[in-house]
Structures are given as structure tokens and as C-alpha cells.
Enzyme design. Structure first.
Site, short mmCIF file in Angstrom:
data_model
loop_
_atom_site.label_atom_id
_atom_site.label_comp_id
_atom_site.label_asym_id
_atom_site.label_seq_id
_atom_site.Cartn_x
_atom_site.Cartn_y
_atom_site.Cartn_z
N GLU A 1 -9.05 3.69 -0.77
CA GLU A 1 -8.91 3.53 0.67
C GLU A 1 -10.02 4.25 1.42
OE1 GLU A 1 -5.24 4.81 2.42
OE2 GLU A 1 -5.61 3.67 4.24
N HIS B 1 0.86 -1.18 0.00
CA HIS B 1 0.00 0.00 0.00
C HIS B 1 0.89 1.23 0.00
CE1 HIS B 1 -3.51 2.31 1.55
NE2 HIS B 1 -2.57 3.02 2.11
N HIS C 1 -2.65 -2.97 4.85
CA HIS C 1 -1.58 -2.38 5.67
C HIS C 1 -1.96 -2.44 7.14
CE1 HIS C 1 -4.27 0.85 4.52
NE2 HIS C 1 -3.70 1.74 5.32
N ASP D 1 0.92 5.64 -0.46
CA ASP D 1 0.11 6.85 -0.50
C ASP D 1 0.74 7.98 -1.30
OD1 ASP D 1 -2.50 6.88 0.86
OD2 ASP D 1 -1.38 6.05 2.53
N ASP E 1 2.85 1.18 3.65
CA ASP E 1 2.20 2.44 4.03
C ASP E 1 3.15 3.61 3.85
OD1 ASP E 1 -0.10 3.81 4.55
OD2 ASP E 1 -0.22 3.33 6.68
N HIS F 1 -8.14 -0.91 8.68
CA HIS F 1 -8.95 0.21 9.20
C HIS F 1 -10.34 -0.17 9.72
CE1 HIS F 1 -6.50 3.80 8.24
NE2 HIS F 1 -6.11 3.14 7.18
N HIS G 1 -12.24 3.89 6.13
CA HIS G 1 -11.00 4.49 6.63
C HIS G 1 -11.24 4.67 8.13
CE1 HIS G 1 -7.55 7.26 7.09
NE2 HIS G 1 -7.03 6.35 6.29
ZN LIG Z 1 -4.43 3.61 5.81
#
Ligand SMILES: [Zn+2]
Length: 391
Positions: free
Chosen positions: A122, A6, A216, A8, A285, A195, A149
Site C-alpha cells: 500500500e 483490504h 478500498h 491492515d 479497510d 489513495h 498512499h
Molecule cells: Zn489505505
């Protein structure tokens, strides 16, 4: 080479450059102050990546759908601008199934030495409680959806329910939430349980006909943070052929501000011990967190974690599994389960479960008409009042 973690970076491209890729500072070959850029990906032998199309919880019931579309767009523009590095893919396939150029699969991208780039959305708030939006995001390339999330959606509970900071609203998944999971199975979207609350994890693991992932998340028994996965859920992961991809964020690794590469390897060891070597992966992450372990500061450091696992006597097959093959196995199982000849889920979320006063309610009541029957008017008024939470 290894896919699946994952990352970002797309969120960083939004916050640093408002998604402008052509200005000099956004050049991905020289990008500074991020965990991810092209030289670091090359140094880390990264062969595949789920890029996160993330929009924060404060967009829920506001512009979440628009912002999600924009993050998918920036991922696709990354692939267009750097075709020698990235290829946007939507399936696991290699050359087994002939694919048009745009539909190159993960394995084919590996062979070409490019980073197979997939879209993960996400946060369930990104679909705005709409099965139509879910299906459309699938058509745009979404191949995993994280059910929440760090906020409840009207149909699924998030991990903050387990800390007591949020109230349980759906007791895991509401009836509509179950439709979302079924539709994801039908379409071929991987269900991601990072999450979510433990009740949501268990509900989705029970209901899904395909294996799921935690894109993650780390092991709760090593660090008692509610973002992590408890052992009883790890056993369900084992029983369903699912996958936990370890998060490197210090706070989830050591439950402290500092952590080490060795502690990340401890999480991998633990998940392997409880759920099996086929159930463990690298979640990363990167560019989604502020603190990373000593020795895993950016995406170029993945080989050091591989060396640590080999030092801990993981077999080459087990390491390959954690790097790539476990995720590919899950992705292929999700593709196998998908069946586009089945009828889609159609039942909308009940009006009373939708939130936010700026929402229009088309479809939930008849269109205004001069010839309206008094009974119909009363029915639509009831719907509106229900929608506003007044009844
Ligand atoms: Zn996250």
C-alpha cells in the site's frame, strides 16, 4: 467465502507487537482489540484476503523498502504459524494448473477451507522509485501495488492534490510513473488506485492494458470525500472491466463520524448502478481505520452485509461477484496480460527527480577514478548537482 478485501492487520501486528507473533498477546486465535482475528475471520466466512504490507508516508526516502520487506515477512510468518487457517498464495489458480505446495492458488485455498492470503503493498513510496525494487517485491509475492498512499511519490500524485493540500507534481503519472504501470502489467501486479488523485486514476486507467482495482474506496457522489471515486471515473471502470471495492470507513461512507451498514450498501448499490454489478466489491479497510459503521464492526459481520444486499434484491450471482468473483476475474485478467518474455522496463528515474540528501547516486555517475577525464568529472558533478536540486 470471499477474498479480496483490504486488511491492515499486519500494520497492527507491527504497532502492537513489533511484529513478534510468538508472544502470548499476539496469539491470532485470541487477539483482542483488533477488527481481525482467526475466530472473527471464521465467523465472517472470510475465504481470502489481501493483507496490506503498509508503511506510512514518513518512511518515504528513508526506510520504506526495509519496512515493506518486514511487513511482507510478517504476513508470510502468519501463514507459517497458522497453516490450518492461512495459506499464502500468489496466483488465482485452482487445480487447473498443477502448482507446488507453496504456489497454491486462491481457488485451491477456498477448496481447502483456508484463508487464501495475498500481499498488497500500500503505497508507491514502498518501491523507492526503483523498477528493480518493484520486480523484487513481485518475486516476494506482491500482487497489488497502490500507486500512492496519502503522499505524492516522485512519479505519481495522491488524492491530497485534489483537496489542494498537496501540489500536483506529476500531473497524474510522470514518464517514470508510466514505466511503473507498464512494468506492473508485464509482471502481473494489479494496479491499485485507492489513495491516488483523479488525474492519476485517469492516467492509469488509460494506460493499463489490464483492468485495475480500487482496493478500498467508496463512491464520491454519495460522500464528497476525495478518497472516493467520482462517477466519470466509475464509467471508465465500467469500460475497462475494472473494480471498486467499497471502503467501510465512516468518514468515506457518510462523510460523518457515524455510519451504518445500510449506508455501505448504498455505496455498493451506487457503484453497481453506474459501473455495473461486475465492477463492485468489498474493500473493508478493517484494522486500518478508527471508526466503522454500526453493524460492520469487525470481519465477522460480512454475512450481515450480504443479507442486506440480498434484501435489496441483488441476485446470488451479483453477490458472489462482489464477494469474490469480480476480484478473481480482474486477477485472472492481470495474469493473462502479464508476459515475462517481454523485455523489462529498464530506464531509471531521472536523478533530478529523486529526493532526500542521504541518497547515494551510484549508477547515475561514473565511479570515482584516478584516471578520470575532466569532461567525465564535469558530467558527474552536473549529475550530483541535479540530484541535489541545485541546477
Ligand atoms: Zn489505505
Amino acid at each position: 467465502m470471499s477474498p479480496g478485501r483490504h486488511n491492515d492487520l499486519p500494520w497492527r501486528l507491527l504497532t502492537m507487537f513489533n511484529n513478534r507473533l510468538q508472544i502470548e498477546r499476539a496469539n491470532l486465535t485470541s487477539l483482542a482489540n483488533t477488527h481481525t482475528n482467526i475466530p472473527k475471520l471464521r465467523a465472517g466466512f472470510v475465504g481470502g484476503q489481501f493483507w496490506s504490507a503498509y508503511t506510512p508516508c514518513d518512511t518515504q526516502n528513508k526506510d520504506a523498502v526495509k519496512r515493506t520487506l518486514e511487513q511482507i515477512d510478517v504476513i508470510q510468518r502468519m501463514c507459517q504459524m497458522y497453516p490450518e487457517t492461512f495459506v499464502c498464495v500468489t496466483n488465482s489458480a485452482g487445480a487447473r494448473r498443477p502448482q507446488p505446495a507453496l504456489l497454491t492458488g486462491v481457488r485451491q485455498a477456498f477448496r481447502e477451507g483456508r484463508v487464501a492470503s495475498l500481499v498488497g503493498v500500500e503505497g508507491g513510496h514502498s518501491i523507492d522509485s526503483s523498477l528493480g525494487v518493484l520486480r523484487t517485491l513481485y518475486r516476494l509475492g506482491m500482487r497489488y501495488l497502490t500507486l500512492t498512499h496519502s503522499c505524492n511519490t516522485p512519479w505519481a500524485d495522491n488524492w491530497l492534490v485534489d483537496t489542494g493540500e498537496d501540489k500536483a507534481e506529476s500531473q497524474g503519472l510522470s514518464h517514470f510513473g508510466q514505466s511503473v504501470v507498464k512494468e506492473m502489467n508485464r509482471l502481473g501486479v494489479i494496479i491499485d488506485l485507492a489513495h491516488v488523485s483523479v488525474a492519476t486514476m485517469k492516467a492509469a486507467l488509460r494506460l493499463s492494458t489490464a483492468p485495475v482495482i480500487f482496493s478500498h474506496s467508496s463512491a464520491y457522489s454519495l460522500c464528497q470525500h476525495r478518497r472516493n471515486v467520482p462517477d466519470d471515473v466509475l464509467r471508465l471502470v465500467n469500460q475497462t472491466g475494472s473494480l471498486v471495492m467499497v471502503n467501510f470507513y465512516n468518514d468515506y461512507v457518510s462523510c460523518r463520524q457515524e455510519a451504518t451498514l445500510s449506508q455501505v450498501a448504498d455505496h455498493l448499490d451506487h457503484i453497481k448502478k453506474v459501473a455495473g454489478a461486475g465492477a463492485v466489491g468489498f474493500g473493508g479497510d478493517f484494522d486500518g481505520v478508527s471508526r466503522l459503521p454500526v453493524g460492520l464492526e469487525d470481519v465477522s459481520k460480512y454475512p450481515d452485509l450480504v443479507a442486506e444486499l440480498l434484501r435489496r434484491r441483488w441476485t446470488e450471482a451479483e453477490v458472489r461477484g462482489a464477494l469474490a468473483n469480480n476480484l478473481l476475474r480482474v486477477f485472472e485478467a492481470v495474469e493473462q496480460v502479464s508476459d515475462h518474455t517481454q523485455s523489462p522496463e529498464e530506464e531509471p528515474i531521472p536523478a533530478a527527480q529523486l529526493q532526500a540528501s542521504c541518497r547515494t547516486m551510484y549508477g547515475y555517475s561514473e565511479a570515482p577514478s584516478l584516471h578520470r577525464q575532466p569532461g567525465a568529472l564535469l558530467a558527474s558533478l552536473t549529475t550530483v548537482l541535479l540530484g541535489l536540486g541545485l541546477l
